[in-house]
Design a protein around this motif. Structure first.
Motif, PDB file in Angstrom:
ATOM      1  N   ASN A  56       0.932  -1.140   0.025  1.00 30.37           N
ATOM      2  CA  ASN A  56       0.122   0.039   0.054  1.00 30.37           C
ATOM      3  C   ASN A  56       1.057   1.245   0.065  1.00 30.37           C
ATOM      4  O   ASN A  56       1.310   1.833   1.078  1.00 30.37           O
ATOM      5  N   SER A  57       1.367   1.617  -1.368  1.00 30.44           N
ATOM      6  CA  SER A  57       2.220   2.523  -1.414  1.00 30.44           C
ATOM      7  C   SER A  57       2.364   3.913  -1.290  1.00 30.44           C
ATOM      8  O   SER A  57       3.006   4.692  -1.399  1.00 30.44           O
ATOM      9  N   SER A  58       0.882   4.409  -1.101  1.00 30.01           N
ATOM     10  CA  SER A  58       0.629   5.805  -1.084  1.00 30.01           C
ATOM     11  C   SER A  58       1.266   6.532   0.102  1.00 30.01           C
ATOM     12  O   SER A  58       1.493   5.743   1.184  1.00 30.01           O
ATOM     13  N   HIS A  59       1.376   7.800  -0.096  1.00 28.82           N
ATOM     14  CA  HIS A  59       2.039   8.536   1.076  1.00 28.82           C
ATOM     15  C   HIS A  59       1.223   8.426   2.337  1.00 28.82           C
ATOM     16  O   HIS A  59      -0.019   8.785   2.300  1.00 28.82           O
ATOM     17  N   GLY A  60       1.860   8.093   3.416  1.00 31.21           N
ATOM     18  CA  GLY A  60       1.028   7.939   4.707  1.00 31.21           C
ATOM     19  C   GLY A  60       0.263   6.592   4.874  1.00 31.21           C
ATOM     20  O   GLY A  60      -0.508   6.335   5.880  1.00 31.21           O
ATOM     21  N   ASP A  61       0.446   5.906   3.946  1.00 30.91           N
ATOM     22  CA  ASP A  61      -0.408   4.432   4.001  1.00 30.91           C
ATOM     23  C   ASP A  61       0.549   3.448   4.714  1.00 30.91           C
ATOM     24  O   ASP A  61       1.511   3.808   5.312  1.00 30.91           O
ATOM     25  N   TYR A  62       0.104   2.114   4.554  1.00 33.30           N
ATOM     26  CA  TYR A  62       0.883   1.164   5.266  1.00 33.30           C
ATOM     27  C   TYR A  62       2.280   0.702   4.834  1.00 33.30           C
ATOM     28  O   TYR A  62       2.766  -0.133   5.559  1.00 33.30           O
ATOM     29  N   GLY A  63       2.478   0.919   3.495  1.00 33.24           N
ATOM     30  CA  GLY A  63       3.466   0.441   2.748  1.00 33.24           C
ATOM     31  C   GLY A  63       3.323  -1.055   2.489  1.00 33.24           C
ATOM     32  O   GLY A  63       2.290  -1.592   2.835  1.00 33.24           O
ATOM     33  N   PRO A  64       4.329  -2.040   2.565  1.00 32.00           N
ATOM     34  CA  PRO A  64       4.173  -3.541   2.295  1.00 32.00           C
ATOM     35  C   PRO A  64       3.275  -4.030   3.842  1.00 32.00           C
ATOM     36  O   PRO A  64       3.558  -3.625   4.921  1.00 32.00           O
ATOM     37  N   THR A  65       2.259  -4.803   3.467  1.00 31.47           N
ATOM     38  CA  THR A  65       1.018  -5.154   4.549  1.00 31.47           C
ATOM     39  C   THR A  65       1.018  -6.714   4.186  1.00 31.47           C
ATOM     40  O   THR A  65       0.853  -6.973   3.328  1.00 31.47           O
ATOM     41  N   ILE A  66       0.826  -7.306   5.332  1.00 33.66           N
ATOM     42  CA  ILE A  66       0.409  -8.814   5.527  1.00 33.66           C
ATOM     43  C   ILE A  66      -0.715  -8.906   6.403  1.00 33.66           C
ATOM     44  O   ILE A  66      -0.931  -8.262   7.512  1.00 33.66           O
ATOM     45  N   GLY A 115       1.363  -4.192   9.390  1.00 33.44           N
ATOM     46  CA  GLY A 115       1.971  -3.038   8.319  1.00 33.44           C
ATOM     47  C   GLY A 115       3.038  -2.283   8.585  1.00 33.44           C
ATOM     48  O   GLY A 115       3.441  -2.385   9.658  1.00 33.44           O
ATOM     49  N   HIS A 116       3.764  -1.587   7.575  1.00 39.18           N
ATOM     50  CA  HIS A 116       4.766  -1.047   7.821  1.00 39.18           C
ATOM     51  C   HIS A 116       6.016  -1.859   7.589  1.00 39.18           C
ATOM     52  O   HIS A 116       7.150  -1.803   8.317  1.00 39.18           O
ATOM     53  N   LEU A 117       6.050  -2.868   6.706  1.00 38.15           N
ATOM     54  CA  LEU A 117       7.049  -3.825   6.647  1.00 38.15           C
ATOM     55  C   LEU A 117       7.981  -3.488   5.555  1.00 38.15           C
ATOM     56  O   LEU A 117       7.953  -2.679   4.874  1.00 38.15           O
ATOM     57  N   THR A 118       9.092  -4.337   5.170  1.00 36.87           N
ATOM     58  CA  THR A 118       9.929  -4.173   4.104  1.00 36.87           C
ATOM     59  C   THR A 118       9.593  -4.853   2.783  1.00 36.87           C
ATOM     60  O   THR A 118       8.429  -5.802   2.929  1.00 36.87           O
ATOM     61  N   LEU A 119       9.720  -4.472   1.773  1.00 36.34           N
ATOM     62  CA  LEU A 119       9.288  -4.896   0.458  1.00 36.34           C
ATOM     63  C   LEU A 119       9.745  -6.331   0.197  1.00 36.34           C
ATOM     64  O   LEU A 119       8.993  -7.319  -0.138  1.00 36.34           O
ATOM     65  N   GLU A 120      10.849  -6.637   0.744  1.00 31.60           N
ATOM     66  CA  GLU A 120      11.249  -8.149   0.890  1.00 31.60           C
ATOM     67  C   GLU A 120      10.379  -9.040   1.531  1.00 31.60           C
ATOM     68  O   GLU A 120      10.204 -10.418   1.552  1.00 31.60           O
ATOM     69  N   SER A 121       9.661  -8.690   2.594  1.00 29.93           N
ATOM     70  CA  SER A 121       8.749  -9.486   3.502  1.00 29.93           C
ATOM     71  C   SER A 121       7.620 -10.059   2.702  1.00 29.93           C
ATOM     72  O   SER A 121       6.921 -11.012   3.045  1.00 29.93           O
ATOM     73  N   ILE A 122       7.256  -9.150   1.692  1.00 32.03           N
ATOM     74  CA  ILE A 122       6.084  -9.778   0.817  1.00 32.03           C
ATOM     75  C   ILE A 122       6.373 -10.387  -0.549  1.00 32.03           C
ATOM     76  O   ILE A 122       5.290 -10.717  -1.335  1.00 32.03           O
ATOM     77  N   ALA A 123       7.818 -10.371  -0.639  1.00 36.00           N
ATOM     78  CA  ALA A 123       8.215 -10.751  -2.162  1.00 36.00           C
ATOM     79  C   ALA A 123       7.605 -12.133  -2.463  1.00 36.00           C
ATOM     80  O   ALA A 123       7.555 -12.554  -3.555  1.00 36.00           O
ATOM     81  N   LEU A 124       7.907 -13.151  -1.269  1.00 38.22           N
ATOM     82  CA  LEU A 124       7.775 -14.571  -1.813  1.00 38.22           C
ATOM     83  C   LEU A 124       6.787 -15.280  -1.075  1.00 38.22           C
ATOM     84  O   LEU A 124       6.720 -16.399  -0.999  1.00 38.22           O
ATOM     85  N   LEU A 125       5.855 -14.416  -0.378  1.00 41.30           N
ATOM     86  CA  LEU A 125       4.728 -15.130   0.330  1.00 41.30           C
ATOM     87  C   LEU A 125       3.875 -15.863  -0.927  1.00 41.30           C
ATOM     88  O   LEU A 125       3.673 -14.979  -1.795  1.00 41.30           O
TER      89      LEU A 125
END
Length: 224
Positions: free
Chosen positions: A120-130, A146-156
């Protein structure tokens, strides 16, 4: 407590970040509109908040600052996601924030499977989220991270299973986590309402009763 809250409270030894950071290393923090901690601080950027939080933790001799459930905040005024002329302002936080260092391991609160994930990449949003789906005593519910690294969701993968305490992710830096000081937004959700990879973590005053009922206090589970 209602029966669902009692179910959460009955669970033991639940952590959502690095278990080596025992709860004795946690300290509460008030980031509300009435916060005495913030009254003389001018915090405009994620870097301002990161410096402030580092200072706060050092002063308290702690490693994690936590809080924010049902907290009314000014923090969201900088983002049009929460503050625009077309919708009612959303400024009441309905999850729990755990403020600590970037790359801190994020753990599954309970046994569960991947329901969904996205950036969720919009400014102020969660960023990477599971979002994990759980079943306890035939009761199905969800936890959001919420607010994870991009790598966290890459292989899920959807329906990928995790055991309670398994590392599922790491905390992201401000350049990927929605532009916040590093922290985990952790939220419990009874009815996911068709959302995937996202669910409101901040609500308006008008919708507070709905979200308070659907998203109980995470400290019931974590025992902070």
């Amino acid at each position: 407590m209602n029966s669902f809250e009692e179910l959460l409270f009955s669970q033991e030894d639940c952590y959502v970040i690095d278990k080596n950071l025992h709860y004795k290393h946690y300290v509460p923090i008030d980031l509300s509109v009435n916060s005495k901690t913030l009254i003389h601080r001018k915090l405009e950027t994620s870097q301002d908040y990161e410096i402030f939080l580092d200072d706060y933790l050092n002063q308290k001799g702690a490693r994690v600052a936590y809080g924010g459930y049902l907290e009314k905040r000014n923090l969201y005024q900088r983002s049009t996601i929460f503050n625009n002329s077309n919708t009612e302002q959303r400024n009441i936080h309905i999850g729990l924030d755990l403020w600590t260092k970037a790359e801190t391991p994020v753990l599954a609160a309970l046994d569960g499977v991947i329901h969904s994930f996205q950036n969720n990449s919009s400014h102020g949003d969660y960023g990477p989220t599971i979002i994990l789906k759980h079943t306890l005593n035939n009761c199905e519910f969800y936890t959001l991270y919420g607010h994870l690294t991009l790598e966290s969701i890459a292989l899920l993968k959807i329906n990928q299973s995790f055991k309670k305490g398994d590392e599922i992710a790491q905390l992201g830096k401000s350049n990927v986590n929605g532009d916040y000081a590093p922290h985990l937004h952790f939220q419990i959700i009874k009815d996911i309402e068709g959302f995937r990879g996202d669910y409101p973590g901040v609500c308006s005053e008008k919708d507070l009763i709905k979200y308070k009922n659907n998203c109980p206090n995470p400290t019931l589970l974590l025992k902070i």
